[in-house]
Design an enzyme around this catalytic site. Structure first.
Site, PDB file in Angstrom:
ATOM      1  N   HIS A  12       0.844  -1.190   0.000  1.00 26.03           N
ATOM      2  CA  HIS A  12       0.000   0.000   0.000  1.00 26.03           C
ATOM      3  C   HIS A  12       0.872   1.231   0.000  1.00 26.03           C
ATOM      4  O   HIS A  12       1.942   1.230   0.606  1.00 26.03           O
ATOM      5  CB  HIS A  12      -0.913   0.020   1.239  1.00 26.03           C
ATOM      6  N   ASP A  62      -7.988  -5.724  -0.538  1.00 26.07           N
ATOM      7  CA  ASP A  62      -8.372  -6.568  -1.673  1.00 26.07           C
ATOM      8  C   ASP A  62      -8.018  -8.040  -1.448  1.00 26.07           C
ATOM      9  O   ASP A  62      -8.608  -8.913  -2.069  1.00 26.07           O
ATOM     10  CB  ASP A  62      -7.689  -6.069  -2.959  1.00 26.07           C
TER      11      ASP A  62
HETATM   12  N1  COA Z   1       4.336  -7.551  -4.392  1.00 30.97           N
HETATM   13  C1  COA Z   1       5.688  -7.573  -4.408  1.00 30.97           C
HETATM   14  N2  COA Z   1       6.459  -6.511  -4.091  1.00 30.97           N
HETATM   15  C2  COA Z   1       5.809  -5.381  -3.771  1.00 30.97           C
HETATM   16  C3  COA Z   1       4.413  -5.272  -3.728  1.00 30.97           C
HETATM   17  C4  COA Z   1       3.665  -6.418  -4.061  1.00 30.97           C
HETATM   18  N3  COA Z   1       2.334  -6.385  -4.060  1.00 30.97           N
HETATM   19  N4  COA Z   1       4.053  -4.043  -3.368  1.00 30.97           N
HETATM   20  C5  COA Z   1       5.179  -3.351  -3.179  1.00 30.97           C
HETATM   21  N5  COA Z   1       6.253  -4.160  -3.431  1.00 30.97           N
HETATM   22  C6  COA Z   1       7.663  -3.784  -3.356  1.00 30.97           C
HETATM   23  C7  COA Z   1       8.069  -3.130  -4.665  1.00 30.97           C
HETATM   24  O1  COA Z   1       8.549  -4.065  -5.595  1.00 30.97           O
HETATM   25  C8  COA Z   1       9.118  -2.160  -4.200  1.00 30.97           C
HETATM   26  O2  COA Z   1      10.289  -2.889  -3.972  1.00 30.97           O
HETATM   27  P1  COA Z   1      11.723  -2.282  -4.372  1.00 30.97           P
HETATM   28  O3  COA Z   1      11.856  -1.034  -3.531  1.00 30.97           O
HETATM   29  O4  COA Z   1      12.672  -3.377  -4.043  1.00 30.97           O
HETATM   30  O5  COA Z   1      11.624  -1.962  -5.836  1.00 30.97           O
HETATM   31  C9  COA Z   1       8.614  -1.692  -2.838  1.00 30.97           C
HETATM   32  O6  COA Z   1       7.794  -2.769  -2.359  1.00 30.97           O
HETATM   33  C10 COA Z   1       7.787  -0.413  -2.904  1.00 30.97           C
HETATM   34  O7  COA Z   1       6.707  -0.642  -3.819  1.00 30.97           O
HETATM   35  P2  COA Z   1       6.090   0.429  -4.798  1.00 30.97           P
HETATM   36  O8  COA Z   1       5.413  -0.264  -5.939  1.00 30.97           O
HETATM   37  O9  COA Z   1       7.098   1.469  -5.130  1.00 30.97           O
HETATM   38  O10 COA Z   1       4.989   1.077  -3.872  1.00 30.97           O
HETATM   39  P3  COA Z   1       3.900   2.104  -4.331  1.00 30.97           P
HETATM   40  O11 COA Z   1       3.544   2.881  -3.123  1.00 30.97           O
HETATM   41  O12 COA Z   1       4.311   2.844  -5.541  1.00 30.97           O
HETATM   42  O13 COA Z   1       2.686   1.168  -4.773  1.00 30.97           O
HETATM   43  C11 COA Z   1       0.905  -0.375  -4.603  1.00 30.97           C
HETATM   44  C12 COA Z   1       1.692   0.738  -3.899  1.00 30.97           C
HETATM   45  C13 COA Z   1      -0.329  -0.688  -3.811  1.00 30.97           C
HETATM   46  C14 COA Z   1       0.481   0.096  -6.016  1.00 30.97           C
HETATM   47  C15 COA Z   1       1.807  -1.624  -4.725  1.00 30.97           C
HETATM   48  O14 COA Z   1       2.085  -2.092  -3.423  1.00 30.97           O
HETATM   49  C16 COA Z   1       1.190  -2.710  -5.582  1.00 30.97           C
HETATM   50  O15 COA Z   1       1.335  -2.698  -6.809  1.00 30.97           O
HETATM   51  N6  COA Z   1       0.482  -3.677  -4.946  1.00 30.97           N
HETATM   52  C17 COA Z   1      -0.217  -4.721  -5.702  1.00 30.97           C
HETATM   53  C18 COA Z   1      -1.536  -4.197  -6.256  1.00 30.97           C
HETATM   54  C19 COA Z   1      -2.579  -4.029  -5.185  1.00 30.97           C
HETATM   55  O16 COA Z   1      -2.791  -4.922  -4.361  1.00 30.97           O
HETATM   56  N7  COA Z   1      -3.250  -2.903  -5.232  1.00 30.97           N
HETATM   57  C20 COA Z   1      -4.332  -2.568  -4.296  1.00 30.97           C
HETATM   58  C21 COA Z   1      -3.908  -1.426  -3.427  1.00 30.97           C
HETATM   59  S1  COA Z   1      -5.073  -1.119  -2.141  1.00 30.97           S
END
Ligand code: COA
Length: 390
Positions: free
Chosen positions: A275, A326
């Protein structure tokens, strides 16, 4: 074709000027009295009330009233509100025709986006943005969105559409319109809780989208359509569907640990985890997990929650990344009998309350939302005539 990733080789970032907040991370865009996500305490309040308390003690209708009015209703206020909402549940024959004309294979999120757009076309007061009219439109959206989703569901399955029943709650009526019957009360409660938990979450991507659209003094339908478009993406609301596809792919809880280790080794984004704001757990998850477990008991289907625990354990142990709402909502909706591609439209049914509250707040104290970008493209150059260009 222009290279979309092109960066001018002469571009030099000036540290004092260059202040890009990629993804607007950490940016406080405006004030709001609708809800507060507190990452430090893993808590979420709607208008001051902890979401867990609302989920355990209130109906979705009471929470919708709270969203729109800022206070929980008393008995008379709730009766009046519910009476009005029920009176708006029917959709017009024209709207039904639109639902029926949609390609059977189109995603239900595209259907509901189109349905809400059509509601806007039908509203002769579309430009009337007085608070009372906007509130009325918000209640119409709350009432009609479930009817359109259920009609789309029945239509896609080649079944007769079932008219809304005005004696039932929003949750009961949705089951009635989809399946022709209302299930046992534990299932209705689990669904109602999911609607409350999905209702609002401060300046998330879809709410922000709705606020941007409202800030141009556009109408509530356009802002809601924009919200639906943003919610559809798998990084936002679309994740609840992806979670269930993932669980079905894993198939066996005994394979979940290995599957997750493999996903992490291959740097896969695992849906339903992580998140932007919460970094040590989503405040809504314990409540939704509890009701997903209730669903596992009433359906005698323990497999998905076993898989849930195994996946969560590896992700938390290895990466300290926690499930978001979710993750439990996906299997809970599946066990309730909903088709997977209707999970995100159900999220729309709930989030329309939060969107409308924010749209009304934005309108009441508006300034157009217009950020800046840091230019990294070609340096200024003069246009050559067509014959001089090679
Ligand atoms: N699975 C694996 N790794 C994850 C992850 C996941 N669901 N969510 C975050 N990470 C990791 C990223 O790869 C990143 O690692 P790194 O620093 O080694 O590259 C780190 O955690 C930070 O993630 P990031 O994508 O930059 O965070 P964000 O704040 O931009 O994105 C979300 C937040 C929710 C979009 C992201 O966690 C995600 O894509 N989750 C899956 C989709 C989801 O469940 N969405 C519903 C949200 S309520």
């Amino acid at each position: 074709m222009a290279d979309q990733t092109y960066i001018n080789p002469d571009y030099v970032a000036e540290p004092d000027k260059m202040n890009v907040k990629k993804g607007l991370e950490g940016v406080v865009m405006d004030t709001s009295s609708v809800s507060k996500v507190n990452a430090d305490t893993n808590s979420l309040i709607y208008r001051g009330y902890p979401v867990q308390d609302l989920a355990e003690n209130c109906s979705f209708e009471e929470v919708a009233y709270l969203m729109y009015n800022g206070e929980l209703p008393n008995k008379t206020q709730l009766e009046q509100f519910s009476k009005l909402e029920k009176s708006y549940r029917d959709i017009t024959p024209g709207n039904m025709q639109v639902v029926r004309a949609l390609p059977k294979k189109c995603h239900p999120m595209d259907s509901i986006r189109t349905g809400v757009s059509f509601l806007g076309c039908e509203d002769e007061r579309i430009w009337d943005a007085t608070p009372a009219t906007k509130m009325d439109k918000a209640i119409r959206l709350l009432a009609k969105i479930p009817t359109m989703i259920a009609a789309d569901y029945r239509n896609k399955k080649g079944l007769d559409v079932i008219a809304p029943d005005k004696n039932l709650s929003i949750a009961e009526n949705f089951f009635h319109m989809c399946f022709g019957k209302v299930p046992q009360k534990e299932i209705v409660k689990a669904f109602d809780v999911s609607l409350i938990l999905y209702a609002e979450h401060s300046f998330n991507a879809s709410t922000f989208t709705s606020r941007v659209i409202s800030s141009t003094q556009s109408d509530i339908y356009s802002a809601t359509v924009g919200g639906i478009g943003a919610l559809k993406g798998p990084l936002h609301g679309g994740a609840n569907e992806m979670v269930m596809h993932m669980m079905i792919e894993i198939a066996n809880p005994d394979k979940a640990t290995e599957w997750m280790l493999d996903a992490l080794a291959n740097k896969k984004k695992v849906m339903g985890f992580g998140h932007r704001v919460y970094k040590s757990g989503d405040s809504r998850v314990p409540t939704m997990k509890k009701y997903a477990q209730v669903m596992a008991q009433v359906t005698n289907e323990p497999k998905w929650m076993k898989m849930y625990d195994a996946l969560e354990k590896v992700m938390v142990d290895k990466k300290k990344i926690y499930p978001n709402l979710d993750f439990p909502a996906g299997p809970a909706y599946y066990m309730m009998g909903f088709e997977i591609d209707f999970f995100t439209p159900i999220f729309v049914m709930a989030r329309t309350t939060g969107w409308s509250a924010h749209i009304m707040e934005q309108t009441a104290n508006n300034r157009i939302i217009r950020p800046l970008s840091e230019y990294i493209g070609s340096a200024q150059r003069s246009v050559k005539s067509l014959s001089e260009r090679h």
